[in-house]
Design an enzyme around this catalytic site. Sequence first.
Site, short mmCIF file in Angstrom:
data_model
loop_
_atom_site.label_atom_id
_atom_site.label_comp_id
_atom_site.label_asym_id
_atom_site.label_seq_id
_atom_site.Cartn_x
_atom_site.Cartn_y
_atom_site.Cartn_z
N HIS A 104 -7.26 4.27 2.63
CA HIS A 104 -6.70 4.10 1.28
C HIS A 104 -6.86 5.33 0.39
O HIS A 104 -6.51 5.30 -0.78
CB HIS A 104 -7.32 2.87 0.61
CG HIS A 104 -6.93 1.61 1.29
ND1 HIS A 104 -5.71 0.99 1.09
CD2 HIS A 104 -7.57 0.87 2.23
CE1 HIS A 104 -5.62 -0.08 1.85
NE2 HIS A 104 -6.74 -0.18 2.55
N LYS A 111 0.14 3.39 4.97
CA LYS A 111 -0.19 3.07 3.57
C LYS A 111 0.50 4.14 2.71
O LYS A 111 1.72 4.12 2.64
CB LYS A 111 -1.70 2.99 3.42
CG LYS A 111 -2.24 1.91 4.41
CD LYS A 111 -3.59 1.40 4.08
CE LYS A 111 -4.19 0.53 5.17
NZ LYS A 111 -3.41 -0.65 5.56
N SER A 163 -10.99 -1.01 0.58
CA SER A 163 -9.66 -1.61 0.51
C SER A 163 -9.53 -2.70 -0.53
O SER A 163 -8.46 -2.92 -1.08
CB SER A 163 -9.26 -2.15 1.87
OG SER A 163 -10.20 -3.11 2.32
N ASN A 186 0.82 -1.22 0.00
CA ASN A 186 0.00 0.00 0.00
C ASN A 186 0.85 1.27 0.00
O ASN A 186 0.37 2.34 0.37
CB ASN A 186 -0.90 0.01 1.24
CG ASN A 186 -1.76 -1.24 1.32
OD1 ASN A 186 -2.51 -1.53 0.40
ND2 ASN A 186 -1.62 -2.00 2.40
N HIS A 190 -14.01 -2.73 6.37
CA HIS A 190 -12.81 -3.49 6.74
C HIS A 190 -13.04 -4.30 8.02
O HIS A 190 -13.81 -3.91 8.89
CB HIS A 190 -11.66 -2.49 6.97
CG HIS A 190 -10.34 -3.15 7.12
ND1 HIS A 190 -9.71 -3.30 8.33
CD2 HIS A 190 -9.52 -3.73 6.21
CE1 HIS A 190 -8.55 -3.92 8.16
NE2 HIS A 190 -8.41 -4.18 6.88
N ASP A 232 -13.53 5.78 7.30
CA ASP A 232 -12.16 5.27 7.23
C ASP A 232 -11.54 5.74 5.92
O ASP A 232 -11.97 5.33 4.83
CB ASP A 232 -12.20 3.73 7.32
CG ASP A 232 -10.81 3.11 7.34
OD1 ASP A 232 -9.90 3.67 6.73
OD2 ASP A 232 -10.66 2.04 7.95
N GLU A 257 -16.16 3.40 4.42
CA GLU A 257 -14.80 3.77 4.04
C GLU A 257 -14.92 4.83 2.95
O GLU A 257 -16.02 5.05 2.43
CB GLU A 257 -14.04 2.54 3.51
CG GLU A 257 -13.78 1.53 4.60
CD GLU A 257 -13.10 0.24 4.13
OE1 GLU A 257 -12.36 0.27 3.14
OE2 GLU A 257 -13.33 -0.79 4.77
C1 LIG Z 1 -9.76 0.24 5.27
C2 LIG Z 1 -8.70 -0.15 6.25
N1 LIG Z 1 -8.77 0.34 7.49
C3 LIG Z 1 -7.85 0.01 8.42
C4 LIG Z 1 -6.81 -0.82 8.12
C5 LIG Z 1 -5.80 -1.18 9.17
O1 LIG Z 1 -4.71 -0.32 9.11
P1 LIG Z 1 -3.30 -0.77 9.67
O2 LIG Z 1 -2.64 -1.54 8.59
O3 LIG Z 1 -2.62 0.52 10.01
O4 LIG Z 1 -3.56 -1.60 10.88
C6 LIG Z 1 -6.68 -1.33 6.84
C7 LIG Z 1 -5.53 -2.22 6.53
O5 LIG Z 1 -5.45 -2.97 5.66
C8 LIG Z 1 -7.65 -1.00 5.88
O6 LIG Z 1 -7.59 -1.49 4.64
#
Ligand SMILES: Cc1ncc(COP(=O)(O)O)c(C=O)c1O
Length: 381
Positions: A202, A233, A174, A40, A126, A199, A170
Amino acid sequence: MNPKLRQRMEKILAQRDADGLLRTLKVRSATDTRVNLADNDYLNLSHDSEVIAAATSALNKWGASSSASPLVTGYTELHQDLEKTLAQWHGYPHALILNTGFSANTAVLGGLPKKGDVVLADKLIHASMLEGILSSAATLRRFPHNDLDVLESLLEETKESEGVVFVVTESVYSMDGDCPDLSRISKLKERYHFCWVLDEAHATGWHGLTGSGMQEEQGVRASADIVVGTLGKALGAQGAYVLCHDVLIKNIIINFAAEFIYSTYLSPASAAAALAAITCTKNLTSERTRLHQLSQDWRKALQVAGFAVPDFHSPIIPLIIGDVLKTQHFAEALRSAGFIVSVIRPPTVPVNTARIRISLRRGLDSGHLEKFISVLKGVAQ
Ligand SMILES: Cc1ncc(COP(=O)(O)O)c(C=O)c1O
């Protein structure tokens, strides 16, 4: 080993294996020069010289660890600077750093919704958000992915509810790389007064004039009540953050979130790397236009080659093959041709939607795209 435990574990793993879904670790070597379309690090900032220099300088000054919970001595001047920088960048008065995006989501969604509350969540949120919601005592209701008509009808149904209504989405999903209409959610919020948790993991770095994310790109900056973002990321560092308008949210996390209270805090070097990465990211405005074009070019080329990928300009392109073995076959061919790709299988994604999650990055050129397409065509024949 306790024999009953051993037998139980063997059985579970054998079933996973029989389903073709066994997960195993693969070591990545520092000398692997293949083109990485799996991670990422969309802006290549984890290898940026300024980011590395900032982390190195922090390592020399602060040592390799924060060595304590933020509530003991783990919270350094660098963490505080990072909070201020993140808050200002996104247009929120308050920010709080957490160790990972996963723990930021469980802290927010496991901590704020209570019994009697309703959480309306997109079907494809997620795992970390789902984990948080399920650990709360609130009622979870899902709406089909990005279907804001259904969200609206759920809001209508729950508008007389005694408890708080949360909406969880989101901004760039993701595994699908698509995005809901954030301005419509923002308008729904004016009408239904729910608490919106967004969220932006990404979207940060790739979207928005200054790279702060999809709220900025869609002209609804700072609309969500709570934003979760990650530093690991596009920002090429490690860790995560929560942004909010109301300081009470920050204080609730500081006081009650076990993820925050009982864990050694993010290292100062990671905070320093993220600070440097934000400065770099803000300066990439014209680069972002090129990156959006890159995303569109890859999608078009894949479509022309006969693969049904959606139109958009995010860094994530879901190349959905469906069958797990077939997807692995495509992935092996791509790996042999010099690409690092990952196969995303159920249960991470819905059954029959196994895919190669193409993760684009700065520095890709038309040669990479041509080679990628020719490998796919070779397998498809
Ligand atoms: C949409 C989303 N939120 C949160 C996370 C978690 O983030 P981190 O990798 O910092 O734990 C991810 C990780 O893949 C994600 O895709």
